[in-house]
Design an enzyme around this catalytic site. Structure first.
Site, PDB file in Angstrom:
ATOM      1  N   TYR B 105      67.427  46.071 -34.299  1.00 39.91           N
ATOM      2  CA  TYR B 105      66.719  44.805 -34.302  1.00 39.91           C
ATOM      3  C   TYR B 105      65.234  45.039 -34.501  1.00 39.91           C
ATOM      4  O   TYR B 105      64.662  45.972 -33.953  1.00 39.91           O
ATOM      5  CB  TYR B 105      66.943  44.041 -32.999  1.00 39.91           C
ATOM      6  CG  TYR B 105      68.315  43.448 -32.956  1.00 39.91           C
ATOM      7  CD1 TYR B 105      68.627  42.352 -33.750  1.00 39.91           C
ATOM      8  CD2 TYR B 105      69.305  44.013 -32.173  1.00 39.91           C
ATOM      9  CE1 TYR B 105      69.900  41.817 -33.746  1.00 39.91           C
ATOM     10  CE2 TYR B 105      70.581  43.487 -32.172  1.00 39.91           C
ATOM     11  CZ  TYR B 105      70.880  42.388 -32.957  1.00 39.91           C
ATOM     12  OH  TYR B 105      72.134  41.868 -32.965  1.00 39.91           O
ATOM     13  N   ASP B 279      80.449  32.983 -34.809  1.00 40.58           N
ATOM     14  CA  ASP B 279      79.859  31.753 -35.337  1.00 40.58           C
ATOM     15  C   ASP B 279      80.907  30.938 -36.085  1.00 40.58           C
ATOM     16  O   ASP B 279      80.915  29.710 -36.034  1.00 40.58           O
ATOM     17  CB  ASP B 279      78.697  32.085 -36.268  1.00 40.58           C
ATOM     18  CG  ASP B 279      77.717  33.037 -35.615  1.00 40.58           C
ATOM     19  OD1 ASP B 279      77.572  32.986 -34.373  1.00 40.58           O
ATOM     20  OD2 ASP B 279      77.106  33.850 -36.328  1.00 40.58           O
TER      21      ASP B 279
END
Ligand SMILES: Nc1ncnc2c1ncn2[C@@H]1O[C@H](COP(=O)(O)OP(=O)(O)O)[C@@H](O)[C@H]1O
Ligand SMILES: Nc1ncnc2c1ncn2[C@@H]1O[C@H](COP(=O)(O)OP(=O)(O)O)[C@@H](O)[C@H]1O
Ligand SMILES: Nc1ncnc2c1ncn2[C@@H]1O[C@H](COP(=O)(O)OP(=O)(O)O)[C@@H](O)[C@H]1O
Ligand SMILES: Nc1ncnc2c1ncn2[C@@H]1O[C@H](COP(=O)(O)OP(=O)(O)O)[C@@H](O)[C@H]1O
Ligand SMILES: Nc1ncnc2c1ncn2[C@@H]1O[C@H](COP(=O)(O)OP(=O)(O)O)[C@@H](O)[C@H]1O
Ligand SMILES: Nc1ncnc2c1ncn2[C@@H]1O[C@H](COP(=O)(O)OP(=O)(O)O)[C@@H](O)[C@H]1O
Lengths: 311, 311, 311, 311, 311, 311
Positions: B105, B279
């Site tokens: 990240y 998702d």
């Protein structure tokens, strides 16, 4: 083998849109490892010199990638240390025709920019070396960067290693913090034997404007620099006349205390990519300097490598 | 057209090594636009719903890329504002065989994570809308993220718009600042009508452990959540049994206050990429909820979309 | 935000050989979504205008691709309807050096070309809009295309929306059926406020030849057009002088009833791709018109965008 | 070299999304030249037979591409004539995991489908040949296609050349016009010595349903076909048991008037692409038939090539 | 840092068809630098050891490529000399499904295979080193190769450096000249402390067949080898049970004079590429040996790296 | 169809770095099938002639690739025989800007170069043919190559087939063995009706230097060649004036015994690739010769094809 060199600076990843596409048109980005000092290191290694890079990279795949690319170029990476943190990045949307390239820096807070002099063993990295090369990018990174550059320069002086300093003025970086570039850069230049930079860089350092045309102005600036920086022996610069985006005329010049050599202009057409051409110039100049050649040879080699790099 | 939805969250760029290569072997990175809430928005748009994304992106080519990709998915981007700053990134070295994927990240300090509630016009973005979807990632970004999530939730309550909250617990993000995830998340959950999350997410919220096996444990956890969060009507979760990296068994479950539906397990083989499957599950569940379907239909649709996404 | 525009016309898929290869050398084709009116729509959206496209695409993956690309460009696609049928295609074997590009149209019988005015809700699409843009390609598609263009123009007149008509004469299309282009095109031009086209387009419309050189001939033609088409206020055109395939000189001109502005010529070198440059010109001109700028600004902006598009 | 074969049928271009992407995710399409009969021709050529293709392609780059690919496979293309018109296309969105592939045919009105028997010199193409191979796709193209198939069959009969007919039933094609497939196909089968097709194809031809299980049903169907078609000597078919998308079990069978050989089942895993596997089966069967081998060898070779083609 | 190793052997270029294509379908070949000993060197470097490669490459771009790739892997290339001549190549048509990979060697007459012991400074390359690794490929190259391997082994003995010898029997190479592999290989093994090879390799060396099953046979062979080669201390081998092309079961074993450790079997599925897995095994075993670990740790590490390499 | 031609020579694989990269920067190499005589064959086939190639290729995937590419170009490959052995290769690091391309030949010991006249059936390959084309590359390969070229020439003479001989002087090849190029080449030229080569090639053949400028020198050389080679009827050559790497000026010339035609110079800019341009020139010249055209037409066509090939 004509010499051992140590380069010090940050290694960056470049993420560029392929084939002159816009970012919105791109589904992938070309990944290239760069950074001005690493480029000079790679250039000198390809010319047959033993070169060490002193730098700091994040642990993990991105740092591995950067280290591996530098090693692939034949540069000794044993002084590239690793630490947790982020990698310095820059994105490039390469231009086409009349649309200029657009660069987005994303290097703030990188492992290198956050490191302190204690994270490096400059003495070991300079052992047995004939030249330290660094640039104006490192101090521009912030107070930590200034401390890094100063520590590197101090170590070289202690070790009796001559210093080459490449101006590489980055206004964007200096403007991003409460900086005093003139004070910092003139401090560093006190120890430099070789400077890569033109009359504009010297103006910036000395707060002085030079008039006159072409060669005259360059000599005037060189004289001022030689006066201001007592250890300075050579100033190497290029002059670029942009005909259009794909067509430039370039000449190179090296000034010494007692003379100067300015090359003829070379036509460069079909220019694809200007990135790294300044670094190629530095590599060419230093290559001949390490061989003990004269300023004419330094200027011609600098020009030759910068011209080659445009293709 | 069965409903208008507003999703709120950060849009990220994913830079992934192509074809299961290591980063050191890659000369280019595949560029994909992601982010959990944007993925849900895209999923709902592809199922025929009118969806708005509320987000904030940097000005410049990277932000253009992200906005363009979200619009290409059929999502209304008029509430995606722009500001100077950096883009949230994550790098993915996609695994192969027994080598797991590795994610890096690089999203700290992004334009979105640095924004404040005043940068968004939640009232306008929620006007005429039947659902607000957000996730536990936004508050995990830091105090600013918490303020953003709280402001979005407050605006939805003022507008009488039901809220779906996807747990999406990110330990790494919460651990990177002096955070109190339980307090923040239970605060947000007070207003949720729909929760996407399993018994582990509920344990985390309530600080309670659930025993028993499979369905029993899930119901126990659901009962506790329904008691703790008075507005909560549905809890949707998946159960994944990993046979090996490329072969999973997945079931889905939706609990309501007075019942539950658990689907049969589906075999998923030849798994290439798990990213975004959570998702897709949320999108499938919400799709049926927007159509007014029952919990069985919600669970089956969630499963169907998550399974499809694995390929 | 300086204005709402509606564009009407067919969206095509372009399948082009990559990297200047011949078709026989190609194992893949680059897929780009195009069509003159969609290009203008995308150009205006990128300049900050709210733009709707009115069009019709096949159901299925090819239509999804086209819709998604138009939306990615920031254009509102809610008036792009879908129906069973085929997608309009064109193949491009991109030229190199002295070998010219070769285009193969394969658009006959497409969903758009087979549709009737009833398939579109022009009134809704023109509601609150300041300009309708369409081109001479739609009527060239056949009797159905003529009916479509006439219906769009009639709806704009009913709604009091000014019309921009881009000549875009396609002899190949008109010749493929028993057509009377002059009658159809002059009919449509009766309602146009802005015309994109040069003296050759006007000759074709009026059946009249204009003599004289350069600017004189253009003015003569403009005067004739202003006389023939009472609503016409502006005529915008480019003049291109081809030095060689990769080197052109381009100027732009806008005529109004009481004056004209002709820009200086711009050198354009390193030309890669001429496709869509006429559409970029139209977008630049309309951009300034929507801002209420004068004809000089319209001509300069048209030139700037067309020149940029060559790269 | 074990034999001269003539194949007759349409050559198509396949435009497929790369790497299992969706069309909306693709910026390029892989270009492959296909068509059932051309596939059989290529298969037989790769096995060492001299093979001619009789077909018709558009003039221009797309036809050049198709001709060149067929020649590259070692097939004689001197009987592939050229005419103005369009190329037959099909688009493939290749599936992944549980998402099935989706095919979009766009072949109506192609040069081949619009041609008439006079456009081919069947007599010359069959001169000195030991087999004519054609399939049920050609007559499915429309009345013109029926005339083409009938003319090819008639020419083979006049020349005393045995015929192999591959059922290849395409409901979509037959349904797109006012067709009577049974009448047409049984007419063509009157002249066939070899049929590639299973009990379902025979049901369709004879309007008869076969009961029983596995081998029994196949033999029952074969007996009916041998009775209905007096010249028929061999019927070759595969039986496919789909475990999941990437894992099938396949067996092959050849029936003669006085016997049958059914192979053991082979497990096929890691299936990437089923396209062309039926054609590979036909090529394997015909390869052994041309060598004068028995039905066991025909079935085993057919199975071997179809299995190899799955990879 | 746990140890300094010197590897000696040829570096090859691998030219492989991309994505499991056939050579006739490929317009490009993937270029990878390989060679068994260089692979071991790279493996050990990635595990944190300081590794030197001793080899010889052609001058020019192909040799530069090879040197650069080895350096990129973190291996010290200062003992890789350069000379005029050709590069050793091998072509790989990577298999798919049931189609096996096909390898075409094109390494005869390479710079390395034509070099003589005088072209290497073994003494310098072994200075301060804890292990020399070489393999049975070098002597298989011809009389020159035998001389090279013998010279390397002799130098290690003089320097007191232990030797690891990887059997890597290549019948094709030995058969291409008038060779006596047993004599040569047993000669080299006289000096080996570690052998990478299984019972079949030992059979080949000793001209003896071993009976019994699994572990028993391996121990019997090990005992014979320990008797025949007085300096030998460890024998490391893998046992591979091929379920199908993409699914193997693998175990590893290390024998010492007074014991043995055999690991459990590991299932390896989704196998993409077996190339280099034997080298990864050797790297894992040597990694632990350099750390002074026991045979159990050596076997487990060898297994772990070979299994990882399959992906 | 204007004529049947037989070309004789080696087919090579070219492995080139993509997109002007250096070898060290390349992870893949573009694979193209080449060879001067095969290029001429392909050129003539694309111009509508029936062309056979006589050559010899290795068995296996590399030979399959080469054969397939030649057939794809429309050339009859039935006289391309196959044998065990290696494929002739050359590597190309394509230049960029001022960096020149670098070629590495790796063709020694190829199947073709090792073959003997008995491996070819020249009589069959020349049956019914109007021209044999070969080049100076074949005899340069070594004593075997000389024997091959001589046998081909002798067979053509026996069959009464005129011969075209392309000088294609390769110093590197002749220098790699104990050769006497003048004796060999003048021997072969005794039978030639057409020579492709300029005054430098003639100097080399006759051991004579020609003075004077431009056209005069060329005529002087042509007169000498016509005197030395009694069967010679035409000499075709190009004159290239290199402005810079990407910009040349080219003219073509054909001399007959009683006249000459020299074309105007053509500017060629944006040059990407010079490879194969000499072969395109030969194809253009022979195309018109086969049509019975005059020397002006031959020169103009040669120029046209060579110019086209630069792009
Ligand atoms: N902000 C930066 N930080 C570090 N390296 C940079 C930065 N910007 C550019 N570079 C690197 O510096 C190199 C030299 O840039 P510059 O001196 O501007 O070149 P030139 O003189 O040719 O225009 C570039 O190749 C790039 O890799
Ligand atoms: N730290 C993050 N911030 C924002 N989005 C993320 C982050 N990590 C993952 N994502 C996105 O969230 C999506 C869902 O992740 P997750 O809920 O873990 O999925 P699953 O339940 O399928 O394992 C991913 O597709 C990715 O785009
Ligand atoms: N037959 C066609 N139908 C629809 N659009 C077309 C057609 N031909 C070209 N186009 C589109 O029209 C655009 C403009 O073409 P044109 O007006 O000829 O441009 P220019 O004036 O720059 O030469 C092209 O970009 C292409 O997308
Ligand atoms: N409509 C079509 N027209 C022509 N060829 C087709 C068509 N559909 C598929 N094909 C071709 O026919 C081949 C065989 O298809 P099919 O008989 O359905 O195969 P299988 O029996 O393996 O399922 C495919 O490879 C493709 O190239
Ligand atoms: N003939 C060869 N010469 C040199 N290296 C080779 C040769 N063949 C294979 N290799 C290299 O040797 C490595 C190991 O091969 P091998 O011992 O057969 O592996 P494994 O035991 O896993 O089957 C391969 O990765 C390849 O790089
Ligand atoms: N050594 C060689 N052997 C065989 N073919 C070669 C060799 N070198 C080049 N070629 C081929 O010969 C062709 C013609 O080369 P050349 O006559 O030098 O061209 P030009 O006259 O255009 O410079 C090239 O396209 C290449 O395919």
């Amino acid at each position: 083998m004509t010499g051992h060199v140590t380069c010090f600076g940050e290694v960056l990843l470049r993420l560029a849109t392929p084939g002159h596409r816009l970012m919105v048109q791109s589904d992938s980005l070309d990944l290239v490892v760069g950074g001005a000092e690493a480029n000079v290191a790679a250039g000198l290694a390809s010319l047959g010199h033993e070169v060490k890079l002193v730098s700091r990279l994040p642990v993990g795949p991105l740092g591995d990638k950067a280290r591996s690319a530098v090693a692939a170029a034949g540069v000794d990476t044993r002084h590239v240390s690793r630490a947790p943190g982020r990698m310095g990045l820059y994105f490039l949307e390469s231009g086409a025709g009349l649309r200029p390239s657009s660069i987005i820096y994303d290097r703030a807070g990188s492992v290198f920019a956050s490191s302190s002099p204690d994270d490096f063993d400059f003495a070991a990295a300079l052992d047995g070396v004939r030249l330290l090369h660094l640039s104006g990018i490192t101090p521009a990174l912030g107070p930590e960067g200034c401390a890094l550059a100063q520590a590197a320069v101090a170590a070289a002086q202690r070790a009796g290693v001559p210093i080459c300093f490449d101006g590489n003025y980055r206004a964007l970086l200096w403007d991003s913090w409460d900086s005093d570039p003139r004070r910092i850069l003139t401090g560093l230049m006190q120890s430099a034997a070789i400077m890569i930079g033109n009359h504009r860089d010297i103006s910036l350092l000395l707060g002085e404007t030079f008039f006159g045309d072409g060669a005259d102005r360059r000599r005037e600036a060189a004289d001022a620099a030689f006066e201001a920086f007592p250890g300075l022996q050579f100033i190497a610069s290029t002059a670029r006349h942009v005909v259009n985006a794909a067509h430039h005329r370039i000449a190179a010049r090296v000034d010494s205390r007692d003379g100067a050599h300015q090359t003829a202009e070379v036509e460069v057409t079909g220019i694809v990519d200007r990135i790294g051409t300044g670094d190629a110039f530095a590599a060419g100049v230093l290559h001949r300097w390490l061989q003990g050649a004269d300023i004419a040879a330094m200027a011609e080699a600098g020009l030759a490598y910068t011209v080659l790099k445009h293709s």
